[in-house]
Design a protein around this motif. Structure first.
Motif, PDB file in Angstrom:
ATOM      1  N   GLU A  14       0.628  -1.338  -0.115  1.00  0.00           N
ATOM      2  CA  GLU A  14      -0.073   0.034  -0.007  1.00  0.00           C
ATOM      3  C   GLU A  14       0.764   1.188   0.008  1.00  0.00           C
ATOM      4  OE1 GLU A  14      -2.913  -0.053   3.132  1.00  0.00           O
ATOM      5  OE2 GLU A  14      -3.974  -1.893   2.079  1.00  0.00           O
ATOM      6  N   HIS A  15       2.120   1.267   0.205  1.00  0.00           N
ATOM      7  CA  HIS A  15       2.938   2.594   0.404  1.00  0.00           C
ATOM      8  C   HIS A  15       3.824   2.631  -0.795  1.00  0.00           C
ATOM      9  CE1 HIS A  15       1.408   3.260   4.467  1.00  0.00           C
ATOM     10  NE2 HIS A  15       1.354   2.144   4.294  1.00  0.00           N
ATOM     11  N   ASP A  16       4.506   3.655  -0.929  1.00  0.00           N
ATOM     12  CA  ASP A  16       5.663   3.865  -1.834  1.00  0.00           C
ATOM     13  C   ASP A  16       6.616   3.059  -1.328  1.00  0.00           C
ATOM     14  OD1 ASP A  16       4.012   5.367  -3.372  1.00  0.00           O
ATOM     15  OD2 ASP A  16       4.831   7.662  -2.684  1.00  0.00           O
ATOM     16  N   PHE A  17       7.353   2.487  -2.282  1.00  0.00           N
ATOM     17  CA  PHE A  17       8.856   1.823  -2.053  1.00  0.00           C
ATOM     18  C   PHE A  17       9.759   2.596  -2.383  1.00  0.00           C
ATOM     19  CE2 PHE A  17       5.990  -1.729  -1.535  1.00  0.00           C
ATOM     20  CZ  PHE A  17       6.733  -2.889  -1.008  1.00  0.00           C
ATOM     21  N   VAL A  18      11.002   2.060  -2.098  1.00  0.00           N
ATOM     22  CA  VAL A  18      12.304   2.725  -2.415  1.00  0.00           C
ATOM     23  C   VAL A  18      12.317   2.934  -4.024  1.00  0.00           C
ATOM     24  CG1 VAL A  18      14.964   2.604  -2.414  1.00  0.00           C
ATOM     25  CG2 VAL A  18      13.360   2.137  -0.336  1.00  0.00           C
ATOM     26  N   GLU A  33       9.326  -3.038 -12.993  1.00  0.00           N
ATOM     27  CA  GLU A  33       9.519  -4.190 -13.325  1.00  0.00           C
ATOM     28  C   GLU A  33       9.747  -5.098 -12.021  1.00  0.00           C
ATOM     29  OE1 GLU A  33      10.861  -7.694 -16.404  1.00  0.00           O
ATOM     30  OE2 GLU A  33      12.354  -7.210 -15.140  1.00  0.00           O
ATOM     31  N   ASP A  34      10.863  -4.557 -11.287  1.00  0.00           N
ATOM     32  CA  ASP A  34      11.104  -5.268  -9.832  1.00  0.00           C
ATOM     33  C   ASP A  34      10.156  -5.058  -8.999  1.00  0.00           C
ATOM     34  OD1 ASP A  34      13.486  -6.121 -10.760  1.00  0.00           O
ATOM     35  OD2 ASP A  34      14.679  -4.809  -9.949  1.00  0.00           O
ATOM     36  N   LYS A  35       9.479  -3.808  -8.936  1.00  0.00           N
ATOM     37  CA  LYS A  35       8.241  -3.598  -7.932  1.00  0.00           C
ATOM     38  C   LYS A  35       7.209  -4.440  -8.271  1.00  0.00           C
ATOM     39  CE  LYS A  35       5.261  -0.007  -6.168  1.00  0.00           C
ATOM     40  NZ  LYS A  35       5.008   1.295  -6.197  1.00  0.00           N
ATOM     41  N   ASP A  36       6.978  -4.729  -9.597  1.00  0.00           N
ATOM     42  CA  ASP A  36       5.810  -5.687  -9.860  1.00  0.00           C
ATOM     43  C   ASP A  36       6.104  -6.896  -9.531  1.00  0.00           C
ATOM     44  OD1 ASP A  36       4.284  -3.582 -11.132  1.00  0.00           O
ATOM     45  OD2 ASP A  36       4.991  -4.188 -13.224  1.00  0.00           O
ATOM     46  N   TYR A  37       7.206  -7.609  -9.421  1.00  0.00           N
ATOM     47  CA  TYR A  37       7.316  -8.981  -9.048  1.00  0.00           C
ATOM     48  C   TYR A  37       7.678  -8.954  -7.479  1.00  0.00           C
ATOM     49  CZ  TYR A  37       7.916 -11.003 -13.592  1.00  0.00           C
ATOM     50  OH  TYR A  37       7.481 -11.227 -14.823  1.00  0.00           O
ATOM     51  N   VAL A  38       7.898  -8.100  -6.774  1.00  0.00           N
ATOM     52  CA  VAL A  38       7.940  -8.030  -5.359  1.00  0.00           C
ATOM     53  C   VAL A  38       6.460  -8.069  -5.108  1.00  0.00           C
ATOM     54  CG1 VAL A  38       8.232  -6.587  -3.230  1.00  0.00           C
ATOM     55  CG2 VAL A  38      10.234  -6.866  -4.954  1.00  0.00           C
ATOM     56  N   PHE A  39       5.594  -7.299  -5.767  1.00  0.00           N
ATOM     57  CA  PHE A  39       4.142  -7.569  -5.519  1.00  0.00           C
ATOM     58  C   PHE A  39       3.491  -8.841  -5.800  1.00  0.00           C
ATOM     59  CE2 PHE A  39       2.989  -2.647  -5.580  1.00  0.00           C
ATOM     60  CZ  PHE A  39       3.688  -2.516  -4.511  1.00  0.00           C
TER      61      PHE A  39
END
Length: 151
Positions: A14-18, A33-39
């Motif tokens: 729910e929050h902004d990531f680094v 892409e990295d953020k999508d895969y972390v999700f």
């Protein structure tokens, strides 16, 4: 605030990531892409929650040898408490070896393989920006630690 322990995995999204910060975008050209895969990893852990064990420390002395662990953080986190330096917001590890160099997609695929090929638990450490969620998680990981010692 009452939060289901399983839902903490979804709250992490729910929050902004680094990855969303100027530094995160500059350092990692594949930040989206990295953020999508972390999700996707968070969703996979949510679906397999019966195997998730929350911990506050992923060192082998806490989780044991030959164990898998994942750190997901909404901010730079200290993966290894022996080195008080901010490190990547996502890390997957096995047997105490840090896999912080893995990008999101290979880590996701490794996790799928782990979940399909074994029946082992996976140790998960979540680091929230939100102070309230951080306190909830800290209490929960301490409770899990106590239960493990009692067994």
């Amino acid at each position: 605030m009452s939060v289901d322990t399983r839902d903490l995995l979804l709250k992490m999204k729910e929050h902004d990531f680094v990855y969303d910060s100027k530094i995160g975008k500059m350092v990692n050209k594949n930040h989206e892409e990295d953020k999508d895969y972390v999700f996707k990893i968070l969703d996979l852990l949510y679906k397999n929650f019966h195997r998730v064990k929350y911990v506050d420390d992923l060192s082998p002395s806490v989780i044991g040898k030959n164990k898998w662990g994942i750190l997901i953080s909404q901010k730079y986190a200290v993966m290894d408490k022996r080195f008080p330096l901010p490190q990547v917001p996502f890390s997957i590890q096995y047997d105490g070896l840090m896999g912080s160099l893995f990008r999101g997609k290979p880590a996701y695929l490794m996790l799928i393989g782990f979940l399909q090929e074994t029946e082992e638990e996976i140790y998960v450490s979540l680091n929230f920006k939100d102070e309230e969620y951080r306190k909830i998680y800290k209490k929960l990981s301490k409770d899990n630690e106590l239960k493990s010692k009692i067994k």
